[in-house]
Enzyme design. Structure first.
Site, PDB file in Angstrom:
ATOM      1  N   ARG A 171       0.850  -1.185   0.000  1.00  0.00           N
ATOM      2  CA  ARG A 171       0.000   0.000   0.000  1.00  0.00           C
ATOM      3  C   ARG A 171       0.891   1.242   0.000  1.00  0.00           C
ATOM      4  O   ARG A 171       1.718   1.430   0.891  1.00  0.00           O
ATOM      5  CB  ARG A 171      -0.888  -0.001   1.248  1.00  0.00           C
ATOM      6  CG  ARG A 171      -1.678   1.280   1.394  1.00  0.00           C
ATOM      7  CD  ARG A 171      -2.595   1.267   2.619  1.00  0.00           C
ATOM      8  NE  ARG A 171      -3.292   2.546   2.701  1.00  0.00           N
ATOM      9  CZ  ARG A 171      -3.293   3.342   3.766  1.00  0.00           C
ATOM     10  NH1 ARG A 171      -2.673   3.001   4.884  1.00  0.00           N
ATOM     11  NH2 ARG A 171      -3.933   4.491   3.728  1.00  0.00           N
ATOM     12  N   HIS A 216      -3.150  10.824   0.998  1.00  0.00           N
ATOM     13  CA  HIS A 216      -2.619  10.598   2.342  1.00  0.00           C
ATOM     14  C   HIS A 216      -2.036  11.943   2.807  1.00  0.00           C
ATOM     15  O   HIS A 216      -0.847  12.074   3.060  1.00  0.00           O
ATOM     16  CB  HIS A 216      -1.570   9.485   2.322  1.00  0.00           C
ATOM     17  CG  HIS A 216      -1.329   8.838   3.665  1.00  0.00           C
ATOM     18  ND1 HIS A 216      -1.462   7.486   3.887  1.00  0.00           N
ATOM     19  CD2 HIS A 216      -0.956   9.361   4.871  1.00  0.00           C
ATOM     20  CE1 HIS A 216      -1.181   7.209   5.157  1.00  0.00           C
ATOM     21  NE2 HIS A 216      -0.866   8.340   5.775  1.00  0.00           N
ATOM     22  N   GLU A 261      -7.695   8.242   6.578  1.00  0.00           N
ATOM     23  CA  GLU A 261      -8.021   8.839   7.873  1.00  0.00           C
ATOM     24  C   GLU A 261      -8.588  10.259   7.830  1.00  0.00           C
ATOM     25  O   GLU A 261      -7.953  11.203   8.312  1.00  0.00           O
ATOM     26  CB  GLU A 261      -6.784   8.809   8.778  1.00  0.00           C
ATOM     27  CG  GLU A 261      -6.197   7.425   8.954  1.00  0.00           C
ATOM     28  CD  GLU A 261      -5.099   7.377  10.021  1.00  0.00           C
ATOM     29  OE1 GLU A 261      -4.620   8.447  10.423  1.00  0.00           O
ATOM     30  OE2 GLU A 261      -4.741   6.284  10.438  1.00  0.00           O
ATOM     31  N   ASN A 405      -7.634   1.516   9.625  1.00  0.00           N
ATOM     32  CA  ASN A 405      -6.347   1.692  10.297  1.00  0.00           C
ATOM     33  C   ASN A 405      -6.589   1.577  11.789  1.00  0.00           C
ATOM     34  O   ASN A 405      -7.456   2.266  12.337  1.00  0.00           O
ATOM     35  CB  ASN A 405      -5.766   3.082  10.028  1.00  0.00           C
ATOM     36  CG  ASN A 405      -5.230   3.231   8.615  1.00  0.00           C
ATOM     37  OD1 ASN A 405      -5.240   2.277   7.834  1.00  0.00           O
ATOM     38  ND2 ASN A 405      -4.751   4.415   8.296  1.00  0.00           N
ATOM     39  N   TYR A 407      -4.577   1.092  15.723  1.00  0.00           N
ATOM     40  CA  TYR A 407      -3.358   0.982  16.522  1.00  0.00           C
ATOM     41  C   TYR A 407      -3.614   0.538  17.952  1.00  0.00           C
ATOM     42  O   TYR A 407      -2.924  -0.320  18.461  1.00  0.00           O
ATOM     43  CB  TYR A 407      -2.595   2.323  16.507  1.00  0.00           C
ATOM     44  CG  TYR A 407      -1.958   2.574  15.163  1.00  0.00           C
ATOM     45  CD1 TYR A 407      -0.677   2.147  14.889  1.00  0.00           C
ATOM     46  CD2 TYR A 407      -2.675   3.188  14.132  1.00  0.00           C
ATOM     47  CE1 TYR A 407      -0.097   2.332  13.643  1.00  0.00           C
ATOM     48  CE2 TYR A 407      -2.110   3.373  12.878  1.00  0.00           C
ATOM     49  CZ  TYR A 407      -0.816   2.940  12.640  1.00  0.00           C
ATOM     50  OH  TYR A 407      -0.250   3.102  11.412  1.00  0.00           O
ATOM     51  N   GLU A 463      -3.665  -0.419   8.001  1.00  0.00           N
ATOM     52  CA  GLU A 463      -2.514  -0.048   8.823  1.00  0.00           C
ATOM     53  C   GLU A 463      -2.659  -0.668  10.194  1.00  0.00           C
ATOM     54  O   GLU A 463      -3.757  -0.694  10.754  1.00  0.00           O
ATOM     55  CB  GLU A 463      -2.413   1.473   9.045  1.00  0.00           C
ATOM     56  CG  GLU A 463      -1.837   2.240   7.912  1.00  0.00           C
ATOM     57  CD  GLU A 463      -1.724   3.736   8.215  1.00  0.00           C
ATOM     58  OE1 GLU A 463      -1.522   4.105   9.393  1.00  0.00           O
ATOM     59  OE2 GLU A 463      -1.845   4.529   7.269  1.00  0.00           O
TER      60      GLU A 463
HETATM   61  C1  GBH Z   1      -1.530   6.760  10.894  1.00  0.00           C
HETATM   62  O1  GBH Z   1      -2.173   7.702  11.656  1.00  0.00           O
HETATM   63  C2  GBH Z   1      -1.114   7.411   9.615  1.00  0.00           C
HETATM   64  O2  GBH Z   1      -1.960   7.039   8.554  1.00  0.00           O
HETATM   65  C3  GBH Z   1       0.306   7.174   9.262  1.00  0.00           C
HETATM   66  O3  GBH Z   1       0.679   8.048   8.246  1.00  0.00           O
HETATM   67  C4  GBH Z   1       1.151   7.318  10.501  1.00  0.00           C
HETATM   68  O4  GBH Z   1       2.517   7.270  10.228  1.00  0.00           O
HETATM   69  C5  GBH Z   1       0.774   6.211  11.431  1.00  0.00           C
HETATM   70  O5  GBH Z   1      -0.588   6.222  11.708  1.00  0.00           O
HETATM   71  C6  GBH Z   1       1.487   6.252  12.770  1.00  0.00           C
HETATM   72  O6  GBH Z   1       1.095   7.376  13.489  1.00  0.00           O
HETATM   73  O7  GBH Z   1       0.809  13.071  19.421  1.00  0.00           O
HETATM   74  O8  GBH Z   1      -1.289  13.080  20.614  1.00  0.00           O
HETATM   75  O9  GBH Z   1      -0.989  14.544  18.730  1.00  0.00           O
HETATM   76  C7  GBH Z   1      -2.668   7.257  12.884  1.00  0.00           C
HETATM   77  C8  GBH Z   1      -3.214   8.445  13.592  1.00  0.00           C
HETATM   78  C9  GBH Z   1      -2.177  10.534  13.950  1.00  0.00           C
HETATM   79  C10 GBH Z   1      -2.304   8.874  15.668  1.00  0.00           C
HETATM   80  C11 GBH Z   1      -1.192  11.313  14.790  1.00  0.00           C
HETATM   81  C12 GBH Z   1      -1.343   9.673  16.482  1.00  0.00           C
HETATM   82  C13 GBH Z   1      -0.592  11.875  17.036  1.00  0.00           C
HETATM   83  C14 GBH Z   1      -1.284  11.999  18.361  1.00  0.00           C
HETATM   84  N1  GBH Z   1      -2.144   9.124  14.271  1.00  0.00           N
HETATM   85  N2  GBH Z   1      -1.462  11.065  16.191  1.00  0.00           N
HETATM   86  S1  GBH Z   1      -0.643  13.271  19.345  1.00  0.00           S
END
Ligand code: GBH
Length: 620
Positions: A171, A216, A261, A405, A407, A463
């Site tokens: 991807r 993106h 996202e 996505n 996490y 993701e």
């Molecule tokens: C994804 O976002 C993205 O699609 C990808 O590009 C990115 O590299 C990957 O995850 C890992 O982050 O520090 O409290 O402001 C997931 C959403 C957006 C979650 C940024 C964490 C920062 C939170 N992410 N966010 S904060």
């Protein structure tokens, strides 16, 4: 009930009921525990783990709590919590052996701005991320994506890395300003198209299926200059851009994603200002309808792109087009407490986008909560724009699968004083990113939730991954642990809960530009040596481990013999005994480096952002 405790008098209270000793009538009020104990009595013990449903458990909120309006919306989250709340940790962690479907997609993921570099090479226009990273104070350690992993010039290295993992799909995203430097079809940059065509050809030659994301986050700056996602003419701009990609790249592509996202675009880009275009709502004289308008336009733009494909290209190209939404799983801090339950239910922000696309229109829950918050804020009508009946029809059903996505899981509570609050569960393993804890069990729940909430669509996890920061250690045990546990939960969702998961994509192929935190947090399966001018890629230990899971197409049962697919260098085949949660991994907390390396002004900005975020997230 609370009573006289010998020499401690009334200061120690053992009661299931609180007694008001000031009131002459000595009124008794049941505590939470009274309801809980009543439930145990009613069930004559605990609900059997074998039972699929959590039966006969009804807990009334304690008398003095703020009553929350009952939801008229049957939410699929309830189905999931009822199934999993009684589950013991042992069951949760128990290995499940088995395989995914035969043509299951196994991949890794990346995005253009995070890896390509070549920001002014080959006729590329500027994007909002070029501008944002070049604005001092926005990115940790002043990092930029100017060079990034130089993937624009190192295509062979990336293909070699992909082959090493043995993925079946890759991807990546297309940089809009590389194709249309000013965002419009006025000028089409052939060099940009050629780069992606060559990438697609190399992938196909390596027997790797491409999955292409159209957006993106790197909007052409020229479009931002006329309002970006706030200006509804962007819907046509995006449709035209999509049309060009389908026409030129479509013959080589079967899997498309319109947006990555949208929630992050709306909130981090247009409320918190931590992502491009960097609009910090509370510091601008901007209408606070902004994130809703931005999202409204994104949803419509997605639908238009899907229709272009459907009308013009589907017959000849026969691919699948969808959107990728990000979602945490939400757990009530105390599942036996109505307020926590409601708090967790209110934070399913993926529905903001998925509901109009999969079910038609914003959900009643979304409409009601945004309206309530708007009225409470002194407005006369909701901040949420409305779709016309024609628009609802045009948007509904514009998907061929569900892109997800994911996490981690977060735990929520509702306190009378502070409203919906996010809590940190100290028992969850941490990572190199302060927001990411290792919570594999939540992925199974989220998948089941999506199945019920959105009509059992085919799901591709687009993701899923974990980071480290600080010193480099190529033996990334935490990443092996992460993939092993998370993928095993996906398998349980597939085999035990009948969720139609058709693919899994690890984030990320390479250590790359992790947006606002620059190169400090590393999500890659491959380490990229940034002090080497050649930006060499080295596999971390997790590469052969993930590759083994891919070769085995899941987790073969060791009882059924030895399995060739397990690479000898990867960790041994898991045993039936659940592994202990493991020692807490001591990563530097990135939140600490925030306060050290970012200016004070920046730090206070973050604090405001976190507050805004908490308020906003509740709206959905
Ligand atoms: C994804 O976002 C993205 O699609 C990808 O590009 C990115 O590299 C990957 O995850 C890992 O982050 O520090 O409290 O402001 C997931 C959403 C957006 C979650 C940024 C964490 C920062 C939170 N992410 N966010 S904060």
């Amino acid at each position: 009930m609370d009573g006289f405790e010998g020499n401690k008098g009334y200061s120690e209270r053992f009661g299931l009921h609180q007694v008001d000793f000031v009131d002459g009538n000595r009124p008794r009020t049941p505590k939470q525990s009274a309801y809980f104990f009543a439930q145990i009595i009613e069930q004559n013990g605990f609900v059997s783990r074998k039972q699929d449903h959590f039966e006969g458990v009804k807990i009334s909120p304690p008398r003095r709590s703020t009553p929350l309006p009952p939801s008229e919306v049957p939410s699929a989250s309830k189905v999931v919590w009822e199934k999993f709340t009684p589950q013991k940790k042992f069951d949760r962690q128990m290995y499940h052996y088995g395989n995914f479907s035969q043509n299951f997609l196994w991949g890794v993921s990346s995005s253009a701005y995070q890896i390509e570099g070549a920001w002014r090479q080959g006729g590329k226009g500027l994007s909002i991320w070029d501008k944002f990273t070049h604005t001092p104070g926005n990115i940790l350690q002043h990092d930029t994506g100017d060079i990034a992993c130089n993937s624009y010039n190192k295509m062979e290295d990336d293909i070699a890395a992909l082959k090493k993992v043995k993925v079946s799909h890759y991807r990546f995203s297309v940089s809009w300003p590389r194709i249309l430097p000013d965002g419009t079809t006025e000028y089409i940059n052939q060099a940009g198209l050629n780069y992606y065509k060559k990438l697609l050809d190399s992938l196909i030659a390596a027997n790797i299926q491409p999955q292409v994301t159209l957006y993106h986050w790197d909007l052409p700056q020229a479009l931002q200059d006329v309002g970006g996602w706030e200006n509804e003419t962007i819907i046509e701009r995006f449709r035209d851009y999509a049309d060009i990609l389908f026409e030129n790249l479509g013959p080589k592509v079967q899997l498309w994603i319109t947006f990555n996202e949208p929630f992050i675009i709306a909130i981090l880009g247009h409320v918190q200002g931590t992502h491009a275009p960097g609009i910090l709502l509370s510091m601008h004289d901007r209408p606070d309808t902004l994130p809703y308008i931005v999202s409204h336009n994104i949803i419509k733009a997605h639908a238009e792109a899907w229709h272009v494909y459907n009308d013009k290209y589907r017959a000849s190209q026969n691919g699948m087009v969808s959107i990728t939404v990000n979602a945490d799983w939400a757990e009530p801090r105390n599942p036996y407490k109505q307020e926590d339950y409601d708090a967790a239910r209110s934070v399913f922000y993926l529905g903001w986008y998925a509901h109009p696309i999969f079910n038609g229109d914003y959900s009643p829950l979304m409409k009601r909560s945004v309206l309530e918050q708007s009225l409470a804020g002194g407005l006369t009508k909701s901040r949420l724009p409305e779709f016309t009946p024609e628009e609802i029809k045009r948007i509904n059903g514009t998907y061929d699968y569900f892109g997800l996505n994911h996490y981690c899981t977060k735990s929520w509570t509702n306190s009378c004083y502070r409203g919906v609050v996010l809590l940190r569960d100290r028992t969850w393993l941490e990572s190199g990113s302060h927001w990411l804890t290792m919570t594999p069990f939540g992925l199974r729940r989220l998948l089941k939730f999506i199945k019920h909430e959105f009509g059992n669509p085919p799901i591709i996890i687009t993701e899923n991954g974990v980071s480290e920061n600080g010193p480099v250690d190529l033996n990334d045990v935490h990443r092996k642990y992460f993939y092993e546990k998370y993928i095993n939960q996906v398998l349980k969702a597939y085999l035990l809960d009948d969720v139609n998961v058709i693919g899994y994509t690890a984030w990320s192929l390479l250590d790359n530009l992790e947006w606002a935190v620059g190169y400090t947090e590393r999500f890659g399966l491959f380490y990229v040596n940034r002090s080497d001018p050649d930006l060499s890629r080295t596999p971390k230990a997790s590469v052969s481990f993930y590759s083994s899971i891919i070769s085995c197409n899941g987790f073969p049962d060791p009882a059924s013999g030895t399995h060739e697919c397990w690479n000898s260098t990867s960790t041994p085949t898991p045993t039936l005994t659940p592994k202990p949660e493991g020692k807490k991994i001591n990563f530097l907390q990135s939140i600490l480096s925030f306060s050290d390396s970012w200016s004070d002004q920046r730090f206070s900005k973050i604090k405001i952002q976190i507050e805004t975020y908490t308020t906003l997230i509740h709206l959905t």
